[in-house]
Design a protein around this motif. Structure first.
Motif, PDB file in Angstrom:
ATOM      1  N   ARG A  74       0.835  -1.196   0.000  1.00 17.97           N
ATOM      2  CA  ARG A  74       0.000   0.000   0.000  1.00 17.97           C
ATOM      3  C   ARG A  74       0.871   1.247   0.000  1.00 17.97           C
ATOM      4  N   GLY A  75       0.600   2.127  -0.953  1.00 17.25           N
ATOM      5  CA  GLY A  75       1.237   3.432  -0.950  1.00 17.25           C
ATOM      6  C   GLY A  75       0.343   4.435  -0.253  1.00 17.25           C
ATOM      7  N   GLU A  76       0.646   5.688  -0.464  1.00 19.92           N
ATOM      8  CA  GLU A  76      -0.150   6.723   0.200  1.00 19.92           C
ATOM      9  C   GLU A  76      -1.560   6.789  -0.355  1.00 19.92           C
ATOM     10  N   HIS A  77      -1.673   6.575  -1.670  1.00 16.53           N
ATOM     11  CA  HIS A  77      -2.987   6.727  -2.310  1.00 16.53           C
ATOM     12  C   HIS A  77      -3.440   5.474  -3.061  1.00 16.53           C
ATOM     13  N   SER A  78      -2.598   4.452  -3.178  1.00 17.96           N
ATOM     14  CA  SER A  78      -2.951   3.308  -4.013  1.00 17.96           C
ATOM     15  C   SER A  78      -2.233   2.052  -3.553  1.00 17.96           C
ATOM     16  N   ALA A  79      -2.684   0.933  -4.085  1.00 22.21           N
ATOM     17  CA  ALA A  79      -2.034  -0.359  -3.857  1.00 22.21           C
ATOM     18  C   ALA A  79      -1.480  -0.852  -5.186  1.00 22.21           C
ATOM     19  N   TYR A  80      -0.398  -1.610  -5.130  1.00 24.61           N
ATOM     20  CA  TYR A  80       0.251  -2.085  -6.355  1.00 24.61           C
ATOM     21  C   TYR A  80       1.153  -3.268  -6.018  1.00 24.61           C
ATOM     22  N   VAL A  81       1.577  -3.975  -7.055  1.00 21.28           N
ATOM     23  CA  VAL A  81       2.447  -5.132  -6.878  1.00 21.28           C
ATOM     24  C   VAL A  81       3.795  -4.668  -6.330  1.00 21.28           C
ATOM     25  N   ASP A  82       4.224  -5.305  -5.262  1.00 21.68           N
ATOM     26  CA  ASP A  82       5.530  -5.015  -4.665  1.00 21.68           C
ATOM     27  C   ASP A  82       6.567  -5.831  -5.426  1.00 21.68           C
ATOM     28  N   LEU A  83       7.113  -5.234  -6.466  1.00 14.14           N
ATOM     29  CA  LEU A  83       8.007  -5.966  -7.358  1.00 14.14           C
ATOM     30  C   LEU A  83       9.253  -6.492  -6.655  1.00 14.14           C
ATOM     31  N   PRO A  84       9.930  -5.708  -5.803  1.00 13.33           N
ATOM     32  CA  PRO A  84      11.087  -6.261  -5.095  1.00 13.33           C
ATOM     33  C   PRO A  84      10.741  -7.489  -4.246  1.00 13.33           C
ATOM     34  N   ASP A  85       9.584  -7.457  -3.585  1.00 15.24           N
ATOM     35  CA  ASP A  85       9.171  -8.605  -2.777  1.00 15.24           C
ATOM     36  C   ASP A  85       8.883  -9.812  -3.669  1.00 15.24           C
ATOM     37  N   PHE A  86       8.199  -9.579  -4.791  1.00 14.94           N
ATOM     38  CA  PHE A  86       7.894 -10.674  -5.709  1.00 14.94           C
ATOM     39  C   PHE A  86       9.177 -11.310  -6.238  1.00 14.94           C
ATOM     40  N   LEU A  87      10.120 -10.487  -6.650  1.00 13.89           N
ATOM     41  CA  LEU A  87      11.368 -11.019  -7.208  1.00 13.89           C
ATOM     42  C   LEU A  87      12.220 -11.712  -6.151  1.00 13.89           C
ATOM     43  N   ALA A  88      12.116 -11.251  -4.920  1.00 17.50           N
ATOM     44  CA  ALA A  88      12.864 -11.916  -3.846  1.00 17.50           C
ATOM     45  C   ALA A  88      12.399 -13.343  -3.669  1.00 17.50           C
ATOM     46  N   HIS A  89      11.117 -13.587  -3.923  1.00 17.90           N
ATOM     47  CA  HIS A  89      10.559 -14.930  -3.754  1.00 17.90           C
ATOM     48  C   HIS A  89      10.502 -15.714  -5.066  1.00 17.90           C
ATOM     49  N   ARG A  90      10.318 -15.026  -6.179  1.00 16.77           N
ATOM     50  CA  ARG A  90      10.056 -15.716  -7.446  1.00 16.77           C
ATOM     51  C   ARG A  90      11.028 -15.333  -8.555  1.00 16.77           C
ATOM     52  N   GLY A  91      12.091 -14.676  -8.215  1.00 18.22           N
ATOM     53  CA  GLY A  91      12.999 -14.187  -9.251  1.00 18.22           C
ATOM     54  C   GLY A  91      13.566 -15.285 -10.129  1.00 18.22           C
ATOM     55  N   SER A  92      13.949 -16.409  -9.535  1.00 16.42           N
ATOM     56  CA  SER A  92      14.513 -17.498 -10.337  1.00 16.42           C
ATOM     57  C   SER A  92      13.462 -18.088 -11.264  1.00 16.42           C
ATOM     58  N   SER A  93      12.205 -18.128 -10.828  1.00 19.98           N
ATOM     59  CA  SER A  93      11.125 -18.613 -11.685  1.00 19.98           C
ATOM     60  C   SER A  93      10.901 -17.674 -12.858  1.00 19.98           C
ATOM     61  N   VAL A  94      10.919 -16.379 -12.590  1.00 12.90           N
ATOM     62  CA  VAL A  94      10.759 -15.399 -13.658  1.00 12.90           C
ATOM     63  C   VAL A  94      11.865 -15.576 -14.690  1.00 12.90           C
ATOM     64  N   ALA A  95      13.091 -15.741 -14.217  1.00 12.22           N
ATOM     65  CA  ALA A  95      14.222 -15.901 -15.129  1.00 12.22           C
ATOM     66  C   ALA A  95      14.093 -17.171 -15.968  1.00 12.22           C
ATOM     67  N   PHE A  96      13.677 -18.270 -15.315  1.00  6.72           N
ATOM     68  CA  PHE A  96      13.512 -19.520 -16.044  1.00  6.72           C
ATOM     69  C   PHE A  96      12.416 -19.404 -17.099  1.00  6.72           C
ATOM     70  N   VAL A  97      11.264 -18.858 -16.701  1.00  8.77           N
ATOM     71  CA  VAL A  97      10.140 -18.759 -17.628  1.00  8.77           C
ATOM     72  C   VAL A  97      10.504 -17.880 -18.820  1.00  8.77           C
ATOM     73  N   ARG A  98      11.126 -16.742 -18.549  1.00  8.44           N
ATOM     74  CA  ARG A  98      11.485 -15.859 -19.659  1.00  8.44           C
ATOM     75  C   ARG A  98      12.468 -16.537 -20.599  1.00  8.44           C
ATOM     76  N   ASP A  99      13.455 -17.209 -20.045  1.00  3.29           N
ATOM     77  CA  ASP A  99      14.442 -17.900 -20.875  1.00  3.29           C
ATOM     78  C   ASP A  99      13.775 -18.969 -21.736  1.00  3.29           C
ATOM     79  N   LEU A 100      12.877 -19.743 -21.134  1.00  3.27           N
ATOM     80  CA  LEU A 100      12.187 -20.789 -21.876  1.00  3.27           C
ATOM     81  C   LEU A 100      11.335 -20.194 -22.995  1.00  3.27           C
ATOM     82  N   LEU A 101      10.594 -19.146 -22.686  1.00  2.00           N
ATOM     83  CA  LEU A 101       9.735 -18.529 -23.696  1.00  2.00           C
ATOM     84  C   LEU A 101      10.544 -17.948 -24.849  1.00  2.00           C
ATOM     85  N   VAL A 102      11.610 -17.263 -24.526  1.00  2.00           N
ATOM     86  CA  VAL A 102      12.426 -16.631 -25.567  1.00  2.00           C
ATOM     87  C   VAL A 102      13.081 -17.683 -26.456  1.00  2.00           C
TER      88      VAL A 102
END
Length: 291
Positions: A74-102
């Motif tokens: 939550r920010g001051e006026h809105s909510a949004y995806v916490d990208l650093p938190d997501f990548l801390a938990h799923r960064g290796s998955s993101v890298a694998f998926v992108r590599d496979l797709l490309v």
């Protein structure tokens, strides 16, 4: 109604239309050899598919429920995806998926497997080894085995190959292994196209839900051909067989396979673009590892 509410309502209506029959069958304890695959092999539950996400970089007002969901902040006026938190938990998955797709997108599509993976899954299996025991084999066990022996198995998709019977694995053109998945997948494969849905939901909430459902819709259509071309007789369910043991059936299978591959290519590039857009300000990803 705000724009985010309009998108959410449209998403709910779209998903409800896609999953209502499955939910009704599940409540009645009725199995379906074609449609259940989208909810059993793939681990994303209908309720998860129904939850709407705007995608990384998009914001919703604090009145939206998203701020209480995992990987949101939550920010001051809105909510949004916490990208650093997501990548801390799923960064290796993101890298694998992108590599496979490309890497898959960069390969030429191969046509000529004729959906024989489903036949290889019952080759010399015996009654106890057949997955859909409530449905007969069109050609019987011996006829099914004859079709497999009369063809060259050319499967390139490990997650189909791993369900081959042991005698069928030795007939495949290539011995497939998990660690060679990225180097083997190609865009003509029906299962690689269906798996776009898997890679999309694994990156939730990084991607907008509309794109995830685009992948789900394509996977449901591909699954129909997957089973129409299978050795099972599903005419009582309204599925006419694609008789891949005949020249006419092979031609029909390849025509439809090519059309799905073209649509899959468009979605594959859309997924890559969405990942890159989300990560444009996030810095380098960790090394790609299977996850």
């Amino acid at each position: 109604m705000d724009i985010w509410q309009q998108r959410q309502a449209a998403h709910h209506a779209r998903v409800d239309a896609l999953v209502d029959q499955h939910l009704s069958r599940r409540e009645e304890g009725v199995k379906h050899p074609v449609a259940d695959f989208l909810f059993t092999y793939y681990s994303f539950r209908p309720a998860q598919l129904r939850r709407w996400h705007p995608g990384a970089g998009a914001k919703v007002p604090l009145t939206a429920p998203h701020g209480d969901w995992r990987f949101y902040t939550r920010g001051e006026h809105s909510a949004y995806v916490d990208l650093p938190d997501f990548l801390a938990h799923r960064g290796s998955s993101v890298a694998f998926v992108r590599d496979l797709l490309v890497r898959t997108a960069d390969r030429p599509a191969q046509f000529g497997c004729f959906g024989l993976h489903e036949w290889a899954m019952v080759y010399r299996a015996g009654r106890d080894g057949i997955r859909h025991t409530d449905w007969p084999l069109r050609l019987g066990a011996a006829g099914t085995d004859d079709v497999v022996r009369a063809h060259h198995l050319k499967c390139t998709h490990y997650d189909a190959y791993r369900f081959f019977t042991k005698p069928a694995r030795s007939l495949n053109l290539t011995v497939l292994q998990r660690d060679s998945q990225v180097s083997m997948e190609q865009p003509g494969c029906l299962h690689a196209t269906m798996d776009l849905y898997k890679w999309a939901y694994k990156l939730t909430p990084l991607l907008p839900s509309e794109l995830v459902v685009d992948c789900f819709e394509l996977a449901t259509e591909v699954r129909v051909l997957d089973m129409e071309a299978s050795p099972y007789d599903l005419r009582d369910l309204g599925y006419d067989p694609v008789r891949i043991e005949t020249p006419t059936g092979k031609a029909e299978y390849t025509r439809r396979q090519r059309a799905f591959a073209e649509r899959g290519t468009q979605l594959r590039h859309a997924l890559i673009a969405a990942i890159d857009h989300a990560l444009s300000a996030a810095g380098p990803l960790p090394s790609a590892v299977h996850n």
